[in-house]
Motif scaffolding. Sequence first.
Motif, PDB file in Angstrom:
ATOM      1  N   VAL A  62      48.736  19.641-131.743  1.00 22.06           N
ATOM      2  CA  VAL A  62      48.536  19.398-130.615  1.00 22.06           C
ATOM      3  C   VAL A  62      48.091  19.194-130.341  1.00 22.06           C
ATOM      4  N   TRP A  63      47.682  18.083-129.329  1.00 17.88           N
ATOM      5  CA  TRP A  63      45.857  17.654-129.084  1.00 17.88           C
ATOM      6  C   TRP A  63      45.942  16.944-127.716  1.00 17.88           C
ATOM      7  N   THR A  64      44.986  17.216-127.388  1.00 22.82           N
ATOM      8  CA  THR A  64      44.516  17.308-125.874  1.00 22.82           C
ATOM      9  C   THR A  64      42.724  16.649-126.075  1.00 22.82           C
ATOM     10  N   GLN A  65      43.279  15.625-124.479  1.00 20.72           N
ATOM     11  CA  GLN A  65      41.564  14.965-124.369  1.00 20.72           C
ATOM     12  C   GLN A  65      41.721  14.109-123.021  1.00 20.72           C
ATOM     13  N   ARG A  66      40.752  14.120-122.407  1.00 21.67           N
ATOM     14  CA  ARG A  66      41.076  13.801-121.060  1.00 21.67           C
ATOM     15  C   ARG A  66      40.690  12.005-121.109  1.00 21.67           C
ATOM     16  N   GLY A  67      40.865  11.414-120.731  1.00 24.74           N
ATOM     17  CA  GLY A  67      40.571  10.061-120.027  1.00 24.74           C
ATOM     18  C   GLY A  67      41.889   9.185-118.672  1.00 24.74           C
ATOM     19  N   GLU A  68      41.397   8.175-118.306  1.00 21.89           N
ATOM     20  CA  GLU A  68      42.352   7.828-118.299  1.00 21.89           C
ATOM     21  C   GLU A  68      43.384   6.691-117.792  1.00 21.89           C
ATOM     22  N   ALA A  69      43.959   6.172-117.224  1.00 19.05           N
ATOM     23  CA  ALA A  69      45.670   6.387-117.129  1.00 19.05           C
ATOM     24  C   ALA A  69      45.266   4.935-117.341  1.00 19.05           C
ATOM     25  N   GLU A  70      44.310   4.069-117.214  1.00 24.08           N
ATOM     26  CA  GLU A  70      44.578   3.157-118.117  1.00 24.08           C
ATOM     27  C   GLU A  70      44.431   2.810-119.650  1.00 24.08           C
ATOM     28  N   SER A  71      43.933   3.463-119.512  1.00 18.70           N
ATOM     29  CA  SER A  71      44.148   3.114-121.835  1.00 18.70           C
ATOM     30  C   SER A  71      44.852   4.082-122.132  1.00 18.70           C
ATOM     31  N   ASN A  72      44.889   3.056-123.825  1.00 16.86           N
ATOM     32  CA  ASN A  72      45.844   3.425-124.647  1.00 16.86           C
ATOM     33  C   ASN A  72      45.736   5.135-125.300  1.00 16.86           C
ATOM     34  N   LEU A  73      46.880   5.880-124.499  1.00 21.89           N
ATOM     35  CA  LEU A  73      46.580   7.106-125.463  1.00 21.89           C
ATOM     36  C   LEU A  73      46.805   7.353-127.602  1.00 21.89           C
ATOM     37  N   ASN A  74      47.801   6.385-126.896  1.00 17.79           N
ATOM     38  CA  ASN A  74      47.816   6.102-128.698  1.00 17.79           C
ATOM     39  C   ASN A  74      46.791   5.762-129.784  1.00 17.79           C
ATOM     40  N   GLU A  75      46.011   4.785-128.928  1.00 13.91           N
ATOM     41  CA  GLU A  75      44.460   4.153-129.751  1.00 13.91           C
ATOM     42  C   GLU A  75      43.611   5.128-129.946  1.00 13.91           C
ATOM     43  N   ARG A  76      44.066   5.490-129.072  1.00 12.25           N
ATOM     44  CA  ARG A  76      42.775   6.879-129.156  1.00 12.25           C
ATOM     45  C   ARG A  76      43.324   7.486-130.131  1.00 12.25           C
ATOM     46  N   LEU A  77      44.163   7.939-129.974  1.00 10.14           N
ATOM     47  CA  LEU A  77      44.612   9.826-131.320  1.00 10.14           C
ATOM     48  C   LEU A  77      44.906   8.739-132.021  1.00 10.14           C
ATOM     49  N   LEU A  78      45.138   7.618-132.713  1.00 12.52           N
ATOM     50  CA  LEU A  78      44.752   7.020-134.208  1.00 12.52           C
ATOM     51  C   LEU A  78      43.115   7.452-133.885  1.00 12.52           C
ATOM     52  N   ALA A  79      42.455   7.254-133.485  1.00 15.50           N
ATOM     53  CA  ALA A  79      40.303   6.946-133.845  1.00 15.50           C
ATOM     54  C   ALA A  79      40.377   7.982-133.587  1.00 15.50           C
ATOM     55  N   ASP A  80      40.921   9.012-133.544  1.00 14.94           N
ATOM     56  CA  ASP A  80      40.508  10.415-133.493  1.00 14.94           C
ATOM     57  C   ASP A  80      41.400  10.372-134.782  1.00 14.94           C
ATOM     58  N   ALA A  81      42.319  10.874-135.365  1.00 18.04           N
ATOM     59  CA  ALA A  81      42.787  11.392-136.675  1.00 18.04           C
ATOM     60  C   ALA A  81      41.933  10.418-137.798  1.00 18.04           C
ATOM     61  N   ARG A  82      41.804   8.461-137.174  1.00 15.59           N
ATOM     62  CA  ARG A  82      40.883   8.702-138.963  1.00 15.59           C
ATOM     63  C   ARG A  82      39.653   8.897-138.828  1.00 15.59           C
TER      64      ARG A  82
END
Length: 511
Positions: A91-111
Motif C-alpha cells: 500500500v503506497w501513498t504520495q501527495r501530488g497533482e491531478a495532472e501528474s502521472n501516478l504510474n510514473e511516480r510509483l515506478l520512480a520511487d520503486a526504482r
Amino acid sequence: MPTDTAHVRTGLHPVLATRAARTAAGWVAAFSLALGLLAAVPAALVLGASPAQADQAEEVILEDGAGVIHEPTLREGLTDIDFREPTTVVVWTQRGEAESNLNERLLADARENHPEWISDDGQKWTDGLFIYAIDPEGRLQGVYFGEDRKVGLETQEDIREDAVESLQEANWTQAALDATESAAAVMNRPWYQHPGVWIGGAIVVVVGGIFGGAVAAGRKKQRQKAQAELDRGNQAFANVSTDLEATELNAHTVPEDSKYGAMVLERYRTFHERYVEAARQNDRLSGIPAKKLHRKEHRQAITAYMKQAEELDQLDDTVGSTNTLLNKYPGWPEAWDIQTAPMREDLGQIDELVTGQPKLKADQLTPLRSFRHEAERELERLGAGLETGQLSPDEALDGLDALRVRLTGLLDDYAKAQIDAFATSDAERQTLQGELERERHRGSRRPGSILDTVHQPGWFWTATAFHLGYSSGQSHVVTAREQAEASSSSSSTGYGSSGGSFSGAGSSSSF
C-alpha cells in the motif's frame, strides 16, 4: 522522498468477495451466459477440481508517504482477505497533482527505494506482487500487478471502482482494503470462475460500522478451516494407529530381494520416527482451545500435522498392498487392482482430452487414441500373466511402470502440440508450460500405489493433472490477451517518459 515505512507480516484467510452486476440487464445476461458456459464445462474439471487453495500473504508493506493510512486498521482488515497464491501486498501513498502521472511516480520511487518490487530484467513488476497506490492530493489511485498476478484492464478498472466510494469519503485506509479485497478475488482466478461464466453469490460486504463483525467472521472461518484440517489429520492418524501393528508385520515380510519391495521399505524406514512425531503433534494440537485455532502459528502447525498424518496413512496402505502382491498372499488380485487403478483412470479420460481440438491435426491426436486400446490390452496381459504365474509381481510392475512412462511421454508430446496451436508468443508458451508443470508436480499419490510411492511427485503425468494444468494456463493467457487488446480506457496505463521500456501490468485513474 520521506516516507513512514512499516513492514508487516500478516496471515490472511478465506474471504470470497464477488461484485454485484451494475444493472438488472447485466444480471440477466450474465446469468444466462453462466448457465450456457457451465453446461459446456468438462465433467472431469467440474467434478474433479478441488476447491481453490487459500494462501496467506507473504508480506504486507506500507509506504505511507502521504501519511493518510491508519496502520492498525489496515492490518486488522487484511486478516479477512485471502489470496489463491502467496502474494506480497504493497500500500503506497504520495501527495501530488491531478495532472501528474501516478504510474510514473510509483515506478520512480520503486526504482530508487524498492528495486525488489521490479523484475530482474527491469521490465515488469516482480512476480507475486500487488500494489495499491493513492494520491489523496491529486485524487488519483492505481493498481499494479506482478506478471503472474496480472488481470485485464477492465478488471483493473473494476478493482479501482470498488474503492471509489471510500476514496470520495476520504476513508483512505478502507479504500486500500476495498481494492485489495477486490484484487484478491480475481487474481489467479480459474477461468471457470470468471464472471462471464458465473456470477458470484455473495455481494461485497459494505465495511464501516460493521467492520468489527467482519473481522470476527474472518476469524471464525479461520477457526473452522483449522478445525476441519485438525479433524482430517486426527482421522488419518487414527487410521495409522489402528493399523500400526498390521503395518509393522507387513513390513517385516515384504521381500527385500524384490526391486519394488526394497524401494517401498526404504520409504518405510523413517515411518516410526514420523509416527512418533505425529503422535506428539496430535497430543499438543488437540489440546489447543477452539477459540485460539485462528492464530497463525496454530494453523500452520495443524496443516503440517494433517499432511504428515495423511502421508503416513497412504504409506501404510502401500506397505500392505506391497506385501500382499509381492508374496501373492490371499487378496493379491485386489492389491493388483489398486496398482492399475491410476492407469485405468488416465485411459478413461483420453477421449475427453483429444475431443474438440480443431486446431490439431489427426496425426497429433492419433497416438493417444491408439495408446488407449494398446494399454488396455497390455493391462489384461499383465493381469493374466500374474494369474498364471508366467509373470512375477516385479515383472508385472515393470510392465505397468513402462505403460505409465509411455503415457507420460505421449502427454508431453500432446502438450507441445496444444501449446504450439494456442500460443502466439514465447511468453504465452512459457505461461502454458509453467502451469502444466506445476499441476504435474502437484498431483497427489494414490493410497496403496507402489509406483506412486517409489517415484517422486511429477514422475508420471496423469490425465487429470494435464487437463487442469492446461486449463489454468489458457486462463492466464486469455487474461493477458484481454489486457493487451484493450485499446481504449479512461485510465492511464503508461509509465511516462522516465519509464522507458517498463511495461508492468497496472493502471491508474482519478476519483
